[in-house]
Design a protein around this motif. Structure first.
Motif, mmCIF file in Angstrom:
data_model
loop_
_atom_site.group_PDB
_atom_site.id
_atom_site.type_symbol
_atom_site.label_atom_id
_atom_site.label_comp_id
_atom_site.label_asym_id
_atom_site.label_seq_id
_atom_site.Cartn_x
_atom_site.Cartn_y
_atom_site.Cartn_z
ATOM 1 N N SER A 1 0.820 -1.203 0.000
ATOM 2 C CA SER A 1 0.000 0.000 0.000
ATOM 3 C C SER A 1 0.859 1.260 0.000
ATOM 4 O O SER A 1 1.932 1.282 0.603
ATOM 5 N N PRO A 2 0.392 2.344 -0.657
ATOM 6 C CA PRO A 2 1.120 3.611 -0.619
ATOM 7 C C PRO A 2 0.995 4.327 0.724
ATOM 8 O O PRO A 2 1.698 5.296 0.973
ATOM 9 N N CYS A 3 0.091 3.848 1.572
ATOM 10 C CA CYS A 3 -0.078 4.423 2.909
ATOM 11 C C CYS A 3 -0.563 3.312 3.829
ATOM 12 O O CYS A 3 -0.669 2.146 3.421
ATOM 13 N N LEU A 4 -0.849 3.632 5.068
ATOM 14 C CA LEU A 4 -1.325 2.621 6.011
ATOM 15 C C LEU A 4 -2.647 2.028 5.533
ATOM 16 O O LEU A 4 -3.501 2.731 5.017
ATOM 17 N N LEU A 5 -2.781 0.716 5.735
ATOM 18 C CA LEU A 5 -4.014 0.040 5.366
ATOM 19 C C LEU A 5 -5.068 0.216 6.460
ATOM 20 O O LEU A 5 -4.770 0.088 7.643
ATOM 21 N N ALA A 6 -6.304 0.499 6.039
ATOM 22 C CA ALA A 6 -7.405 0.594 6.991
ATOM 23 C C ALA A 6 -8.159 -0.724 7.103
ATOM 24 O O ALA A 6 -8.869 -0.956 8.082
ATOM 25 N N GLY A 7 -7.997 -1.598 6.125
ATOM 26 C CA GLY A 7 -8.671 -2.891 6.178
ATOM 27 C C GLY A 7 -8.644 -3.603 4.847
ATOM 28 O O GLY A 7 -8.454 -2.987 3.789
ATOM 29 N N VAL A 8 -8.822 -4.921 4.906
ATOM 30 C CA VAL A 8 -8.925 -5.765 3.714
ATOM 31 C C VAL A 8 -10.058 -6.750 3.957
ATOM 32 O O VAL A 8 -10.124 -7.372 5.019
ATOM 33 N N GLU A 9 -10.957 -6.893 2.990
ATOM 34 C CA GLU A 9 -12.064 -7.824 3.144
ATOM 35 C C GLU A 9 -12.440 -8.420 1.802
ATOM 36 O O GLU A 9 -11.990 -7.962 0.743
ATOM 37 N N SER A 10 -13.266 -9.451 1.848
ATOM 38 C CA SER A 10 -13.777 -10.080 0.638
ATOM 39 C C SER A 10 -15.280 -10.276 0.774
ATOM 40 O O SER A 10 -15.743 -10.847 1.763
ATOM 41 N N PRO A 11 -16.067 -9.804 -0.196
ATOM 42 C CA PRO A 11 -17.514 -10.045 -0.162
ATOM 43 C C PRO A 11 -17.883 -11.420 -0.714
ATOM 44 O O PRO A 11 -19.058 -11.776 -0.723
ATOM 45 N N THR A 12 -16.896 -12.188 -1.169
ATOM 46 C CA THR A 12 -17.193 -13.470 -1.812
ATOM 47 C C THR A 12 -16.659 -14.677 -1.056
ATOM 48 O O THR A 12 -17.255 -15.750 -1.102
#
Length: 419
Positions: free
Chosen positions: A238-249
């Motif tokens: 990421s170019p900056c801090l990640l706020a979250g990662v998720e998957s709708p599937t």
């Protein structure tokens, strides 16, 4: 008037038997990918099996969206390795554009092997792999580079190619028993279960004479005849801090490097066994989604190495023979940019403005114009006066002058009617 799209790209057959117009079963699918900023580098490793007891002619078909490009391809059949080369369109014999739509909607073509329309020509990779021996395994490697779509909230979406994640033919009872639990924690399946599956090649318009019509194949939803091994890995830088990662599937897990000093890099994999229900979709959220981000990718040559490379090029030698000035060298380098782009650093600016946060005054603005003015002394200011007088009221504008340094006329853009 825009031409009507007569097909959809929800599924793709991958490697097909050209003679029977049916798909070879996919036995292994591995996706290795990396998100860097707002770009995606992906390599798909696909293994197919010719289950026939006689040789067949195989054609590999791979979908591409409008923001993707193929950067590598390799197919291995027994001890044979097949690669591709970029050629001029007029020199392509096996896959060419020579079709039009008649009044009754049927597709007419010349004597080519595969019928493509203009959209398919730009968005589908088609490779004729030639003869595949009986009971032989085919390994295909496809590498692509893509610009990722940005969601309105500044998030980034990554979706696995449909050719890498086909559905599997199942009975009604099997589909019911393998259906994902809708109460799965953190994720909800958004893929519909379509009970009607059409076998590849059964569509009456799939054949045009003795040729293969891709547009008709794309209208069908194809399924794999066997379960296949599936592995998915996505590295996020990421170019900056990640706020979250998720998957709708699908249920996923995100692992960070234990030695990492900040949450900017993670590796995403599937938490559960893949159930062949739909492509994998990953949503990435940044902590600063509406801030501009600049990414710099180094070239494969240093400045000194590129200078030596340039001195050996015929156009550079010929161009500087009579004029060896720096201006002439810059002119030649600019003309060679498309040839040498991999040798030089590349900068990418990404900006997703928060349109919902705009004030009512800004919504009335008739555009923003920022002028870059060369202050080296070689440029006249007459054109600038004409351009400024032609601006419409209520627009924003600013002027940036540059030479050995740069300076803005205003700290921020100003309304044209107020100055």
């Amino acid at each position: 008037m825009e031409r009507e799209h007569r097909y959809k790209r929800s599924t793709m057959p991958g490697l097909i038997n050209k003679g029977k117009r049916n798909a070879l079963p996919l036995s292994i699918s591995e996706i290795t990918s990396c998100v860097r900023g707002y770009t995606l580098a992906m390599t798909a490793s696909l293994t197919y099996n010719n289950i026939e007891d006689h040789p067949i002619e195989g054609i590999f078909i791979y979908p591409l969206d409008e923001h993707s490009a193929v950067v590598g391809f390799e197919a291995m059949i027994a001890d044979q390795i097949i690669t591709v080369q970029i050629k001029d369109k007029a020199k392509i014999d096996d896959c060419y554009l020579d079709c039009y739509t008649m009044a009754n909607g049927a597709t007419h073509s010349g004597t080519g092997h595969i019928v493509l329309d203009e959209d398919l020509e730009r968005t589908v990779l088609v490779v004729n792999l030639g003869i595949i021996p009986p009971l032989e395994t085919v390994n295909v490697l496809v590498s692509t580079s893509s610009e990722l779509p940005t969601l309105p909230n500044g998030g980034i979406k990554v979706t696995s190619p449909s050719a890498c994640t086909p559905k599997v033919q199942r009975s009604m009872n099997e589909e019911h028993s393998l259906s994902p639990n809708p109460a799965r924690v953190g994720f909800n399946s958004v893929c519909r279960k379509d009970k009607h599956h059409c076998a590849l090649g059964t569509h009456e318009h799939a054949l045009v004479g003795n040729q293969l019509c891709l547009a008709s194949l794309l209208e069908e939803e194809h399924v794999n005849s066997i379960d296949y091994e599936f592995n998915f890995q996505l590295e996020i830088r990421s170019p900056c801090l990640l706020a979250g990662v998720e998957s709708p599937t699908h249920a996923i897990r995100a692992d960070a490097d234990p030695s990492a000093r900040s949450a900017t890099n993670v590796v995403v994999t599937l938490a559960d066994k893949y159930t062949y229900d739909c492509p994998v979709e990953i949503l990435i959220y940044l902590s600063e989604p509406h801030m501009p981000h600049v990414l710099i990718e180094d070239g494969d040559m240093t400045l000194e190495e590129y200078d030596e490379h340039l001195k050996g090029r015929s156009d550079f030698i010929k161009g500087t023979k009579k004029d060896s000035s720096n201006e002439k060298k810059v002119e030649i380098i600019r003309k060679r940019l498309h040839k040498d782009i991999l040798h030089n650093p590349v900068a990418m600016l990404n900006f997703c403005p928060d349109l919902k946060a705009m004030t009512s005054d800004l919504r009335k603005v008739q555009g923003e114009f920022v002028f870059l003015i060369d202050r080296s002394g070689s440029m006249s200011g007459d054109a600038m006066v004409v351009v400024l007088k032609s601006l419409v009221p209520a627009c924003l504008f600013n002027i940036i002058g540059f030479g050995s340094t740069f300076k803005t006329l205003f700290p921020t853009s100003q309304s044209y009617g107020e100055v």
